[in-house]
Design a protein around this motif. Structure first.
Motif, PDB file in Angstrom:
ATOM      1  N   ARG A  67      -1.014   0.833   6.017  1.00 19.84           N
ATOM      2  CA  ARG A  67      -0.538   1.810   6.922  1.00 19.84           C
ATOM      3  C   ARG A  67       0.433   1.166   7.921  1.00 19.84           C
ATOM      4  NH1 ARG A  67      -1.935   7.059   9.236  1.00 19.84           N
ATOM      5  NH2 ARG A  67      -0.438   7.268  10.699  1.00 19.84           N
ATOM      6  N   SER A  68      -0.073  -0.091   8.343  1.00 19.38           N
ATOM      7  CA  SER A  68       0.908  -0.975   9.237  1.00 19.38           C
ATOM      8  C   SER A  68       2.432  -1.137   8.858  1.00 19.38           C
ATOM      9  CB  SER A  68       0.296  -2.331   9.625  1.00 19.38           C
ATOM     10  OG  SER A  68       0.904  -2.966  10.514  1.00 19.38           O
ATOM     11  N   GLN A  69       2.400  -1.282   7.182  1.00 17.57           N
ATOM     12  CA  GLN A  69       3.823  -1.863   6.844  1.00 17.57           C
ATOM     13  C   GLN A  69       4.643  -0.138   6.915  1.00 17.57           C
ATOM     14  OE1 GLN A  69       5.204  -4.471   5.875  1.00 17.57           O
ATOM     15  NE2 GLN A  69       3.449  -5.665   6.380  1.00 17.57           N
ATOM     16  N   LEU A  70       3.911   0.798   6.563  1.00 18.26           N
ATOM     17  CA  LEU A  70       4.671   2.212   6.381  1.00 18.26           C
ATOM     18  C   LEU A  70       4.948   2.439   7.896  1.00 18.26           C
ATOM     19  CD1 LEU A  70       2.489   3.947   3.739  1.00 18.26           C
ATOM     20  CD2 LEU A  70       4.821   3.025   3.548  1.00 18.26           C
ATOM     21  N   ASP A  71       4.399   2.351   8.803  1.00 15.46           N
ATOM     22  CA  ASP A  71       4.605   2.217  10.371  1.00 15.46           C
ATOM     23  C   ASP A  71       6.006   1.644  10.715  1.00 15.46           C
ATOM     24  OD1 ASP A  71       2.787   4.346  10.718  1.00 15.46           O
ATOM     25  OD2 ASP A  71       1.252   2.964  11.599  1.00 15.46           O
ATOM     26  N   VAL A  81       5.005   9.060   9.209  1.00 20.99           N
ATOM     27  CA  VAL A  81       3.925   8.663   8.468  1.00 20.99           C
ATOM     28  C   VAL A  81       2.604   9.557   9.017  1.00 20.99           C
ATOM     29  CG1 VAL A  81       2.633   7.033   7.610  1.00 20.99           C
ATOM     30  CG2 VAL A  81       4.945   6.769   7.756  1.00 20.99           C
ATOM     31  N   SER A  82       1.882  10.372   8.262  1.00 15.26           N
ATOM     32  CA  SER A  82       0.847  10.785   8.701  1.00 15.26           C
ATOM     33  C   SER A  82      -0.318  10.738   7.677  1.00 15.26           C
ATOM     34  CB  SER A  82       1.143  12.364   9.118  1.00 15.26           C
ATOM     35  OG  SER A  82       1.497  13.101   8.167  1.00 15.26           O
ATOM     36  N   ASP A  83      -1.745  11.206   8.112  1.00 19.09           N
ATOM     37  CA  ASP A  83      -2.637  11.458   7.252  1.00 19.09           C
ATOM     38  C   ASP A  83      -2.298  12.363   6.468  1.00 19.09           C
ATOM     39  OD1 ASP A  83      -4.262   9.102   8.307  1.00 19.09           O
ATOM     40  OD2 ASP A  83      -5.275  10.582   9.704  1.00 19.09           O
ATOM     41  N   ASP A  84      -2.825  12.478   5.020  1.00 22.67           N
ATOM     42  CA  ASP A  84      -2.467  13.586   3.873  1.00 22.67           C
ATOM     43  C   ASP A  84      -3.581  14.469   3.993  1.00 22.67           C
ATOM     44  OD1 ASP A  84      -1.376  14.875   1.961  1.00 22.67           O
ATOM     45  OD2 ASP A  84      -2.418  13.944   0.527  1.00 22.67           O
ATOM     46  N   ASP A  85      -3.483  15.544   4.932  1.00 22.18           N
ATOM     47  CA  ASP A  85      -4.491  16.413   5.054  1.00 22.18           C
ATOM     48  C   ASP A  85      -4.707  17.252   3.646  1.00 22.18           C
ATOM     49  OD1 ASP A  85      -4.823  16.215   7.510  1.00 22.18           O
ATOM     50  OD2 ASP A  85      -3.209  17.580   8.257  1.00 22.18           O
ATOM     51  N   MET A  86      -3.917  17.252   2.735  1.00 17.10           N
ATOM     52  CA  MET A  86      -4.083  18.231   1.418  1.00 17.10           C
ATOM     53  C   MET A  86      -5.093  17.121   0.599  1.00 17.10           C
ATOM     54  SD  MET A  86      -1.419  19.463  -1.374  1.00 17.10           S
ATOM     55  CE  MET A  86      -0.483  20.753  -0.181  1.00 17.10           C
ATOM     56  N   GLY A  88      -6.586  14.470   1.379  1.00 14.41           N
ATOM     57  CA  GLY A  88      -7.590  13.971   2.176  1.00 14.41           C
ATOM     58  C   GLY A  88      -8.181  12.153   1.972  1.00 14.41           C
ATOM     59  N   ALA A  89      -7.147  11.532   1.225  1.00 18.79           N
ATOM     60  CA  ALA A  89      -7.513  10.368   0.994  1.00 18.79           C
ATOM     61  C   ALA A  89      -6.132   9.557   0.795  1.00 18.79           C
ATOM     62  CB  ALA A  89      -8.442   9.909  -0.305  1.00 18.79           C
ATOM     63  N   GLY A  90      -5.451   9.612   1.751  1.00 23.37           N
ATOM     64  CA  GLY A  90      -4.065   8.848   1.748  1.00 23.37           C
ATOM     65  C   GLY A  90      -3.147   9.452   2.703  1.00 23.37           C
ATOM     66  N   LEU A  91      -1.747   9.082   2.753  1.00 22.15           N
ATOM     67  CA  LEU A  91      -0.798   9.311   3.710  1.00 22.15           C
ATOM     68  C   LEU A  91       0.404  10.092   3.270  1.00 22.15           C
ATOM     69  CD1 LEU A  91      -0.577   5.666   5.066  1.00 22.15           C
ATOM     70  CD2 LEU A  91      -1.841   7.686   6.366  1.00 22.15           C
ATOM     71  N   ALA A  92       0.756  11.118   3.997  1.00 23.57           N
ATOM     72  CA  ALA A  92       1.926  11.634   3.644  1.00 23.57           C
ATOM     73  C   ALA A  92       3.120  10.950   4.358  1.00 23.57           C
ATOM     74  CB  ALA A  92       2.002  13.225   4.255  1.00 23.57           C
ATOM     75  N   VAL A  93       4.245  10.601   3.608  1.00 20.94           N
ATOM     76  CA  VAL A  93       5.284   9.690   3.960  1.00 20.94           C
ATOM     77  C   VAL A  93       6.537  10.401   4.021  1.00 20.94           C
ATOM     78  CG1 VAL A  93       6.444   7.376   4.003  1.00 20.94           C
ATOM     79  CG2 VAL A  93       3.786   7.724   3.363  1.00 20.94           C
ATOM     80  N   ALA A 119       8.181  -2.433  -1.702  1.00 26.52           N
ATOM     81  CA  ALA A 119       7.744  -3.903  -1.198  1.00 26.52           C
ATOM     82  C   ALA A 119       6.715  -3.402  -0.329  1.00 26.52           C
ATOM     83  CB  ALA A 119       8.899  -4.656  -0.440  1.00 26.52           C
ATOM     84  N   ALA A 120       6.600  -2.542   0.393  1.00 29.01           N
ATOM     85  CA  ALA A 120       5.364  -2.126   1.256  1.00 29.01           C
ATOM     86  C   ALA A 120       4.266  -1.741   0.551  1.00 29.01           C
ATOM     87  CB  ALA A 120       5.516  -1.136   2.449  1.00 29.01           C
ATOM     88  N   ILE A 121       4.358  -1.017  -0.612  1.00 26.37           N
ATOM     89  CA  ILE A 121       3.116  -0.654  -1.605  1.00 26.37           C
ATOM     90  C   ILE A 121       2.888  -1.805  -2.380  1.00 26.37           C
ATOM     91  CG2 ILE A 121       2.634   0.701  -3.498  1.00 26.37           C
ATOM     92  CD1 ILE A 121       2.913   2.081  -0.959  1.00 26.37           C
ATOM     93  N   GLN A 122       3.820  -2.513  -2.947  1.00 28.95           N
ATOM     94  CA  GLN A 122       3.342  -3.570  -3.740  1.00 28.95           C
ATOM     95  C   GLN A 122       2.757  -4.846  -3.001  1.00 28.95           C
ATOM     96  OE1 GLN A 122       7.261  -3.710  -5.531  1.00 28.95           O
ATOM     97  NE2 GLN A 122       6.360  -4.024  -7.391  1.00 28.95           N
ATOM     98  N   GLY A 123       3.217  -5.185  -1.817  1.00 31.60           N
ATOM     99  CA  GLY A 123       2.467  -6.123  -1.037  1.00 31.60           C
ATOM    100  C   GLY A 123       1.275  -5.929  -0.192  1.00 31.60           C
ATOM    101  N   SER A 124       0.956  -4.669  -0.052  1.00 27.08           N
ATOM    102  CA  SER A 124      -0.205  -4.333   0.497  1.00 27.08           C
ATOM    103  C   SER A 124      -1.197  -3.633  -0.322  1.00 27.08           C
ATOM    104  CB  SER A 124      -0.046  -3.553   1.858  1.00 27.08           C
ATOM    105  OG  SER A 124       0.862  -4.027   2.654  1.00 27.08           O
ATOM    106  N   TYR A 125      -0.891  -2.681  -1.255  1.00 25.00           N
ATOM    107  CA  TYR A 125      -2.002  -1.761  -1.744  1.00 25.00           C
ATOM    108  C   TYR A 125      -1.354  -1.389  -3.286  1.00 25.00           C
ATOM    109  CZ  TYR A 125      -5.929   1.179  -2.485  1.00 25.00           C
ATOM    110  OH  TYR A 125      -7.137   1.710  -3.098  1.00 25.00           O
ATOM    111  N   PRO A 126      -1.178  -2.604  -4.000  1.00 27.47           N
ATOM    112  CA  PRO A 126      -0.231  -2.065  -5.239  1.00 27.47           C
ATOM    113  C   PRO A 126      -0.798  -1.228  -6.131  1.00 27.47           C
ATOM    114  CG  PRO A 126      -1.280  -4.264  -5.467  1.00 27.47           C
ATOM    115  CD  PRO A 126      -1.287  -3.805  -4.005  1.00 27.47           C
ATOM    116  N   GLN A 127      -2.337  -0.731  -6.198  1.00 26.95           N
ATOM    117  CA  GLN A 127      -2.977   0.082  -6.918  1.00 26.95           C
ATOM    118  C   GLN A 127      -2.916   1.383  -6.384  1.00 26.95           C
ATOM    119  OE1 GLN A 127      -4.073  -2.426  -4.958  1.00 26.95           O
ATOM    120  NE2 GLN A 127      -6.328  -2.143  -4.714  1.00 26.95           N
TER     121      GLN A 127
END
Length: 212
Positions: A67-71, A81-86, A88-93, A119-127
């Protein structure tokens, strides 16, 4: 004889006491024997709980870092960048990844944004599960725009995989067509108009799956 009569009750009492003590020791031994596997199971259970707690804490740390990297990307390139309301377990970017009129080709100007996103995805949360959502303006028929928006999502997915090095198994696509217009500009008269509608957005999920 009188002394013997005195000692007999004492011996009996002593034997009774020893017998009671032995029985208690036997019972304790039997209890320990029965409880040994139970105690082992409890220890294993506590170890699993501790391991799961550590894993959850590590996962939460990875999510917060992502989240910090995406911000930071939002601050650098713009977007939202916001919480994904649809889901419910992620972010809408929403990053400024746009397309030319009637085109699904990834523009050169947008490639650094996609590189930084990967790079943000792979570096922080690749799964993480990423769904690329392609959108179109309202020029053309709804069916045509649905096809075009799907091709745009596919182009972005292919770039993220083939150029930016993301895992293809973790990326899905969704065709949005003209269902999420930012404005009514079509680009028919001026092809720079309506570019806000011709875009790719992203859903980043911690669990579950996106569209194929």
């Amino acid at each position: 004889m009188r002394q013997n009569r005195v000692w007999v009750p004492m011996v009996v009492v002593a034997l009774a006491f020893l017998s009671t003590g032995c029985m208690q020791l036997v019972r304790q031994w039997e209890l320990d024997r029965v409880m040994e596997p139970v105690n082992g199971q409890l220890a294993d259970h506590e170890a699993r709980i501790a391991a799961n707690t550590a894993a959850v804490e590590a996962l939460q740390g990875d999510i917060e870092e992502l989240r910090s990297q995406l911000d930071r990307l939002q601050q650098e390139f713009g977007g939202h960048v916001s919480d994904d309301d649809m889901h419910g377990a992620g972010l809408a970017v929403a990053l400024p990844v746009h397309f030319d009129f009637n085109s699904s080709e990834v523009r050169a100007v947008d490639r650094p944004i996609l590189d930084a996103f990967a790079a943000a995805i792979q570096g922080s949360y690749p799964q993480a599960r990423v769904t690329v959502e392609g959108s179109a303006d309202s020029a053309g028929s709804e069916a045509y725009n649905m096809t075009l928006s799907r091709e745009r999502a596919e182009s972005v997915r292919d770039y993220l995989v083939q150029t930016a090095g993301m895992n293809a198994d973790n990326i899905g696509i969704a065709a949005m067509g003209e269902s999420r217009l930012v404005n009514q500009d079509t680009g028919v008269e001026d092809r720079q108009n309506g570019i806000e509608n011709r875009r790719a957005t992203f859903v980043v999920e911690w669990a579950g799956s996106g569209s194929d």
